[in-house]
Enzyme design. Structure first.
Site, PDB file in Angstrom:
ATOM      1  N   ASP A 143       0.852  -1.188   0.000  1.00 35.99           N
ATOM      2  CA  ASP A 143       0.000   0.000   0.000  1.00 35.99           C
ATOM      3  C   ASP A 143       0.891   1.242   0.000  1.00 35.99           C
ATOM      4  O   ASP A 143       1.874   1.326   0.724  1.00 35.99           O
ATOM      5  CB  ASP A 143      -0.910  -0.005   1.241  1.00 35.99           C
ATOM      6  N   ILE A 144       0.532   2.211  -0.813  1.00 42.55           N
ATOM      7  CA  ILE A 144       1.346   3.423  -0.975  1.00 42.55           C
ATOM      8  C   ILE A 144       1.288   4.313   0.274  1.00 42.55           C
ATOM      9  O   ILE A 144       2.174   5.152   0.481  1.00 42.55           O
ATOM     10  CB  ILE A 144       0.883   4.198  -2.241  1.00 42.55           C
ATOM     11  N   ASN A 154     -13.012  -3.300   2.737  1.00 45.50           N
ATOM     12  CA  ASN A 154     -13.985  -2.214   2.819  1.00 45.50           C
ATOM     13  C   ASN A 154     -14.958  -2.305   1.643  1.00 45.50           C
ATOM     14  O   ASN A 154     -14.555  -2.665   0.535  1.00 45.50           O
ATOM     15  CB  ASN A 154     -13.269  -0.860   2.783  1.00 45.50           C
ATOM     16  N   GLU A 198     -12.207   3.383  -1.069  1.00 45.09           N
ATOM     17  CA  GLU A 198     -11.788   4.505  -1.918  1.00 45.09           C
ATOM     18  C   GLU A 198     -11.542   4.065  -3.353  1.00 45.09           C
ATOM     19  O   GLU A 198     -11.799   4.815  -4.287  1.00 45.09           O
ATOM     20  CB  GLU A 198     -10.512   5.146  -1.355  1.00 45.09           C
ATOM     21  N   VAL A 199     -10.981   2.859  -3.510  1.00 38.03           N
ATOM     22  CA  VAL A 199     -10.682   2.350  -4.850  1.00 38.03           C
ATOM     23  C   VAL A 199     -11.681   1.240  -5.162  1.00 38.03           C
ATOM     24  O   VAL A 199     -11.750   0.226  -4.452  1.00 38.03           O
ATOM     25  CB  VAL A 199      -9.236   1.829  -4.941  1.00 38.03           C
ATOM     26  N   HIS A 233     -10.483  -5.337  -2.977  1.00 38.13           N
ATOM     27  CA  HIS A 233      -9.149  -5.656  -2.470  1.00 38.13           C
ATOM     28  C   HIS A 233      -9.216  -5.987  -0.992  1.00 38.13           C
ATOM     29  O   HIS A 233     -10.073  -5.490  -0.272  1.00 38.13           O
ATOM     30  CB  HIS A 233      -8.174  -4.496  -2.702  1.00 38.13           C
ATOM     31  N   MET A 234      -8.267  -6.796  -0.566  1.00 41.76           N
ATOM     32  CA  MET A 234      -8.119  -7.169   0.835  1.00 41.76           C
ATOM     33  C   MET A 234      -6.857  -6.490   1.352  1.00 41.76           C
ATOM     34  O   MET A 234      -5.793  -6.572   0.734  1.00 41.76           O
ATOM     35  CB  MET A 234      -7.986  -8.693   0.906  1.00 41.76           C
ATOM     36  N   HIS A 235      -6.994  -5.772   2.494  1.00 40.73           N
ATOM     37  CA  HIS A 235      -5.818  -5.204   3.148  1.00 40.73           C
ATOM     38  C   HIS A 235      -5.239  -6.273   4.078  1.00 40.73           C
ATOM     39  O   HIS A 235      -5.971  -6.836   4.906  1.00 40.73           O
ATOM     40  CB  HIS A 235      -6.199  -3.992   4.013  1.00 40.73           C
TER      41      HIS A 235
HETATM   42  P1  AMP Z   1      -9.779   1.359   0.370  1.00 38.87           P
HETATM   43  O1  AMP Z   1     -10.010   2.588   1.210  1.00 38.87           O
HETATM   44  O2  AMP Z   1     -10.143   0.084   1.082  1.00 38.87           O
HETATM   45  O3  AMP Z   1     -10.397   1.477  -1.001  1.00 38.87           O
HETATM   46  O4  AMP Z   1      -8.215   1.271   0.186  1.00 38.87           O
HETATM   47  C1  AMP Z   1      -7.548   1.809  -0.909  1.00 38.87           C
HETATM   48  C2  AMP Z   1      -6.082   1.731  -0.596  1.00 38.87           C
HETATM   49  O5  AMP Z   1      -5.354   1.873  -1.803  1.00 38.87           O
HETATM   50  C3  AMP Z   1      -5.581   2.821   0.356  1.00 38.87           C
HETATM   51  O6  AMP Z   1      -5.031   2.218   1.533  1.00 38.87           O
HETATM   52  C4  AMP Z   1      -4.522   3.551  -0.469  1.00 38.87           C
HETATM   53  O7  AMP Z   1      -3.420   3.967   0.309  1.00 38.87           O
HETATM   54  C5  AMP Z   1      -4.155   2.505  -1.510  1.00 38.87           C
HETATM   55  N1  AMP Z   1      -3.617   3.021  -2.764  1.00 38.87           N
HETATM   56  C6  AMP Z   1      -4.158   3.967  -3.555  1.00 38.87           C
HETATM   57  N2  AMP Z   1      -3.390   4.157  -4.653  1.00 38.87           N
HETATM   58  C7  AMP Z   1      -2.349   3.291  -4.540  1.00 38.87           C
HETATM   59  C8  AMP Z   1      -1.204   3.005  -5.358  1.00 38.87           C
HETATM   60  N3  AMP Z   1      -0.963   3.649  -6.514  1.00 38.87           N
HETATM   61  N4  AMP Z   1      -0.332   2.056  -4.926  1.00 38.87           N
HETATM   62  C9  AMP Z   1      -0.552   1.401  -3.769  1.00 38.87           C
HETATM   63  N5  AMP Z   1      -1.607   1.621  -2.971  1.00 38.87           N
HETATM   64  C10 AMP Z   1      -2.489   2.561  -3.339  1.00 38.87           C
END
Ligand code: AMP
Length: 116
Positions: free
Chosen positions: A29-30, A86, A94-95, A99-101
């Site tokens: 994660d960035i 999420n 957000e994305v 995805h799984m953290h």
């Molecule tokens: P969510 O809030 O569950 O959608 O998590 C999205 C995650 O994607 C966040 O923790 C961001 O920090 C991560 N993220 C967004 N853009 C990038 C990227 N280019 N490379 C790696 N992680 C990213």
């Protein structure tokens, strides 16, 4: 609709990939919230948990196997970790590419503040 994660999976933009096969990509994660913070993403575009179907059961199960293997690879399996998915705005997504953290490397504490 493609998101930035599709570009990471296709290696069109840089990221720190820690595992990839024909079904799943795992990368750092960035903006990490813990010493270890990996995103485990199906290569297939599934926007949210609300979009999964029975046809996705195998890939969703595979994400857990990859999570376990990556946790071992990164040395956090013994002490443990947290897996978070999420869904949509109330879930904090957000994305919009499911995805799984995988989060660990320190004691994480309470997951959520108690609802009153
Ligand atoms: P969510 O809030 O569950 O959608 O998590 C999205 C995650 O994607 C966040 O923790 C961001 O920090 C991560 N993220 C967004 N853009 C990038 C990227 N280019 N490379 C790696 N992680 C990213």
């Amino acid at each position: 609709m493609p998101t930035i994660f599709s570009k990471i999976i296709a290696k069109e933009i840089p990221s720190e990939i820690v595992f990839q096969d024909d079904r799943v990509t795992a990368f750092k994660d960035i903006n990490p919230i813990a010493p270890v913070h990996i995103l485990i993403v199906p290569n297939k575009e599934i926007p949210t948990v609300d979009d999964v179907t029975e046809a996705d059961e195998a890939i969703l199960g595979h994400m857990f196997v990859v999570a376990k293997n990556v946790a071992r690879q990164l040395g956090i399996a013994e002490k443990g970790y947290r897996l978070i998915v999420n869904c949509k705005s109330d879930g904090g997504q957000e994305v919009f590419h499911l995805h799984m953290h995988l989060v660990g490397g320190k004691r994480l504490g309470a997951m959520l503040v108690r609802h009153e």
